[in-house]
Write an enzyme that holds these catalytic residues in place. Structure first.
Site, PDB file in Angstrom:
ATOM      1  N   LYS A 143      -2.284  -3.566 -14.676  1.00 53.65           N
ATOM      2  CA  LYS A 143      -2.807  -4.929 -14.729  1.00 53.65           C
ATOM      3  C   LYS A 143      -4.334  -4.905 -14.893  1.00 53.65           C
ATOM      4  CE  LYS A 143      -2.916  -9.124 -11.931  1.00 53.65           C
ATOM      5  NZ  LYS A 143      -2.414  -9.820 -10.748  1.00 53.65           N
ATOM      6  N   GLU A 176      -5.253   6.301 -10.179  1.00 50.45           N
ATOM      7  CA  GLU A 176      -4.120   7.160 -10.510  1.00 50.45           C
ATOM      8  C   GLU A 176      -3.731   6.996 -11.983  1.00 50.45           C
ATOM      9  OE1 GLU A 176      -4.382   5.168  -7.938  1.00 50.45           O
ATOM     10  OE2 GLU A 176      -3.418   5.989  -6.150  1.00 50.45           O
ATOM     11  N   GLY A 222       1.167  -7.853  -9.295  1.00 46.76           N
ATOM     12  CA  GLY A 222       1.689  -6.548  -9.722  1.00 46.76           C
ATOM     13  C   GLY A 222       3.152  -6.359  -9.348  1.00 46.76           C
ATOM     14  N   ARG A 223       3.488  -6.690  -8.105  1.00 49.41           N
ATOM     15  CA  ARG A 223       4.864  -6.450  -7.634  1.00 49.41           C
ATOM     16  C   ARG A 223       5.836  -7.503  -8.138  1.00 49.41           C
ATOM     17  NH1 ARG A 223       1.167  -7.526  -3.843  1.00 49.41           N
ATOM     18  NH2 ARG A 223       1.371  -9.329  -2.478  1.00 49.41           N
ATOM     19  N   GLU A 277       4.278  -5.118   0.674  1.00 54.71           N
ATOM     20  CA  GLU A 277       2.950  -5.462   0.173  1.00 54.71           C
ATOM     21  C   GLU A 277       2.780  -6.988   0.246  1.00 54.71           C
ATOM     22  OE1 GLU A 277       0.106  -3.263  -2.987  1.00 54.71           O
ATOM     23  OE2 GLU A 277       1.765  -4.325  -3.933  1.00 54.71           O
ATOM     24  N   HIS A 293      26.580   9.303   5.513  1.00 49.63           N
ATOM     25  CA  HIS A 293      26.677  10.678   6.014  1.00 49.63           C
ATOM     26  C   HIS A 293      25.320  11.189   6.458  1.00 49.63           C
ATOM     27  CE1 HIS A 293      30.869  10.965   4.815  1.00 49.63           C
ATOM     28  NE2 HIS A 293      30.488  10.123   3.860  1.00 49.63           N
ATOM     29  N   LYS A 328      -8.489   3.265  -0.831  1.00 50.36           N
ATOM     30  CA  LYS A 328      -9.009   3.532  -2.184  1.00 50.36           C
ATOM     31  C   LYS A 328     -10.512   3.807  -2.117  1.00 50.36           C
ATOM     32  CE  LYS A 328      -6.009   0.315  -4.739  1.00 50.36           C
ATOM     33  NZ  LYS A 328      -6.009  -0.856  -5.586  1.00 50.36           N
TER      34      LYS A 328
HETATM   35  O1  F6P Z   1      -2.905  -0.686  -4.913  1.00 52.39           O
HETATM   36  C1  F6P Z   1      -2.059  -1.761  -4.959  1.00 52.39           C
HETATM   37  C2  F6P Z   1      -1.934  -2.345  -6.324  1.00 52.39           C
HETATM   38  O2  F6P Z   1      -2.985  -3.196  -6.571  1.00 52.39           O
HETATM   39  C3  F6P Z   1      -0.591  -3.031  -6.486  1.00 52.39           C
HETATM   40  O3  F6P Z   1      -0.579  -4.304  -5.998  1.00 52.39           O
HETATM   41  C4  F6P Z   1      -0.375  -2.929  -7.950  1.00 52.39           C
HETATM   42  O4  F6P Z   1       0.950  -3.166  -8.268  1.00 52.39           O
HETATM   43  C5  F6P Z   1      -0.834  -1.518  -8.188  1.00 52.39           C
HETATM   44  O5  F6P Z   1      -1.925  -1.342  -7.329  1.00 52.39           O
HETATM   45  C6  F6P Z   1      -1.193  -1.167  -9.602  1.00 52.39           C
HETATM   46  O6  F6P Z   1      -2.257  -1.922 -10.084  1.00 52.39           O
HETATM   47  P1  F6P Z   1      -2.582  -1.970 -11.634  1.00 52.39           P
HETATM   48  O7  F6P Z   1      -1.395  -2.514 -12.335  1.00 52.39           O
HETATM   49  O8  F6P Z   1      -3.779  -2.843 -11.762  1.00 52.39           O
HETATM   50  O9  F6P Z   1      -2.874  -0.564 -12.085  1.00 52.39           O
END
Ligand code: F6P
Length: 544
Positions: free
Chosen positions: A208, A214, A269-270, A355, A386, A506
């Site tokens: 987003k 990452e 995002g979620r 979240e 199990h 972060k």
């Molecule tokens: O770190 C949390 C978050 O902001 C989530 O809410 C989101 O889904 C994810 O990181 C990834 O963010 P982006 O789509 O901006 O890379």
């Protein structure tokens, strides 16, 4: 609507009193008292049958929970969401994932502008692209067709796509492979490209913000890997596309924005798996199936928006979650899909639920004096039976469970499916009714062994039954949980749409990264534990 603080709402006090009556009432008794309970305490909508009869509730409980919903302004809050009000108050944003699945021709306003045409414009751009990749018309830099699609993203830009791909794998293009890289742990990337030919690989960088550490680290590594294989800078054009709200950063990375699929800041995002973030899903299952999934979402949206709460599936599930969380002190909810294709559904739900509702202050910033979001977790049945089900059956904690099952399997094999369904029904039955000492003794169990073999029962569960796992069914199921989360957040009066809690880690990581790099040890100004760990790591990796 002006809503009183939770503890001041009359229904809350009434529920507290009512809970004192209910806490020792056994489900055995409730079922004995009413022979029709198992049929009465059910609700059905959008092809989803919800049996909530095995919950520790009476009609009075339900009545009070429904009053709580009214007194919490649930109806007004739903309307506010659909109207595009900025109900994500801490980020001053509207919450309009429902617009992502609104049919062409619908009107949903954001700042006075109808966003539905924009949503469909993106879908109409995704569809031909997805088709071209699927049918081999979209060629890689060397002219080979694309065989591997790798989505790079994390959180909502990963969990939804992975879950949906796994859930709908039956409908996917089997001549292609779909992989997902999220972790900054290099192993994730290394394993995802293992054996892949760069000339046949398409990366979808999904973010987003297009700034997430990452994702950007993995995207750069992916580009290096591609260029090492194809040895031509121009190769990125055919092997990288982006999904983002941030065109400037996409361009800076070097992806032509004509190969970018957009979405908007009013999509959390979620809550984004049905936006362009679902591009990998669309390539996997095809545009028609993707649209069927959106229709499923929409059907549940309409149900949530319009059905009276006593027949409203997400509202009922949300209220029951509040009942256990706040009155019985249950800390977790187990979600057990009896459907192997839904193996990633609990992981997906963890972000969606935790979240969203893992918050400690109200919308006004006041510290809450009640518990908010429970911990969601789960595994597919029958595997969990199990392993950890022992604790649910005989442990000391109350763990309400959602069991999800489908009447028809996508892979009919002998009697497998009957066995699967027998198990899910049996688990719900065993949890609710258990086995009394008398029953255990009657089986010839010696007295000393009776306590070990006794099942107290009175463990609540919902059974969620659908016909078949189709793209539409998946959309309905996800929307069911989205709106259950919304219901819970509304009762707790929290902002279910921000996520400030992930920021501190972060920031601190960004501060620590350069502290590994300096040849001379920099002055470390953390606490003594963090300082020592950094020093030890520097020494261990040979740079100290
Ligand atoms: O770190 C949390 C978050 O902001 C989530 O809410 C989101 O889904 C994810 O990181 C990834 O963010 P982006 O789509 O901006 O890379």
């Amino acid at each position: 609507m002006n809503v009183a603080p939770l503890r001041k709402r009359p229904a809350w006090a009434a529920l507290e009193q009512h809970h004192k009556k209910m806490r020792d009432v056994h489900l055995r008794q409730l079922f004995a008292d009413d022979a029709g309970r198992g049929e009465k305490m059910t609700a059905e909508a959008a092809g989803i049958y919800l049996d909530y009869s095995k919950n520790r509730i009476t009609d009075e409980t339900l009545g009070l929970l429904l009053q709580l919903a009214e007194q919490s302004g649930l109806r007004a809050h739903i309307d506010a969401m659909f109207r595009g009000d900025k109900i994500n108050v801490s980020e001053k944003r509207a919450v309009l994932h429902v617009a992502l699945r609104a049919p062409k021709g619908a009107t949903i306003l954001h700042d006075g502008k109808n966003v539905v045409p924009d949503v469909h414009a993106v879908l109409d751009k995704m569809a031909p692209f997805a088709e071209r990749v699927r049918n081999g018309e979209w060629k890689g830099h060397t002219g080979k067709r694309i065989r591997n699609v790798i989505n790079i993203g994390i959180g909502g830009s990963d969990l939804g796509p992975v879950m949906a791909y796994e859930a709908l794998r039956h409908y996917s293009e089997r001549t292609m492979t779909f992989r997902f890289v999220s972790n900054v742990d290099g192993t994730d990337f290394a394993e995802a490209v293992h054996g892949a030919d760069p000339a046949e690989t398409l990366f979808i960088v999904s973010s987003k913000t297009f700034t997430t550490l990452e994702t950007m680290t993995n995207a750069h590594t992916a580009r290096d890997w591609l260029l090492a294989g194809l040895k031509d800078q121009a190769a990125t054009a055919k092997h990288f596309v982006a999904v983002s709200t941030n065109a400037a950063e996409v361009a800076k990375f070097g992806i032509d924005t004509t190969n970018m699929f957009g979405f908007w800041d009013w999509v959390g995002g979620r809550y984004s798996m049905d936006s362009a973030i679902g591009l990998s899903t669309m390539i996997a299952i095809g545009p028609a199936n993707f649209r069927a999934m959106l229709d499923g979402f929409h059907e549940m949206d309409e149900h949530f928006r319009s059905a009276p709460f006593e027949r409203n599936l997400p509202a009922l599930m949300g209220l029951l979650a509040v009942w256990y969380n706040d009155f019985f002190g249950a800390q977790t909810v187990g979600v057990m899909p009896y459907e192997q294709y839904l193996k990633r559904f609990p992981a997906y739900l963890q972000q969606l639920t935790m979240e969203s509702n893992g918050k400690h202050v109200t919308l006004d910033g006041v510290h809450v004096d009640y518990n908010t979001g429970p911990i969601y977790w789960g595994e597919p049945g029958t595997n969990g039976q199990h392993s950890f089900y022992q604790l649910i059956h005989q442990g000391t904690r109350l763990i309400p469970c959602d069991f999800i099952a489908f009447a028809h399997t996508l892979n009919p094999l002998g009697r497998h499916h009957d066995m699967l369904l027998a198990n899910v029904f049996a688990q719900a039955e065993a949890l609710a009714f258990g086995k009394t000492a008398e029953q255990v003794k009657a089986e010839g169990t010696p007295d000393w062994l009776v306590p070990h073999r006794l099942f107290e029962g009175n463990r609540p569960s919902n059974v969620i039954l659908l016909d078949k796992l189709t793209p539409a069914a998946l959309g309905k199921l996800v929307a069911l949980y989205e709106h259950s989360v919304f219901t819970q957040g509304t009762i707790w009066q929290i902002d279910s749409f921000d996520q400030w809690g992930v920021e501190l880690g972060k920031e601190l990581a960004q501060r620590i990264i350069p502290e590994f790099e300096d040849a001379k040890e920099p002055k470390l100004a953390h606490d003594s534990s963090t300082n020592a760990l950094i020093r030890r790591y520097r020494k261990m990796k040979g740079s100290g």
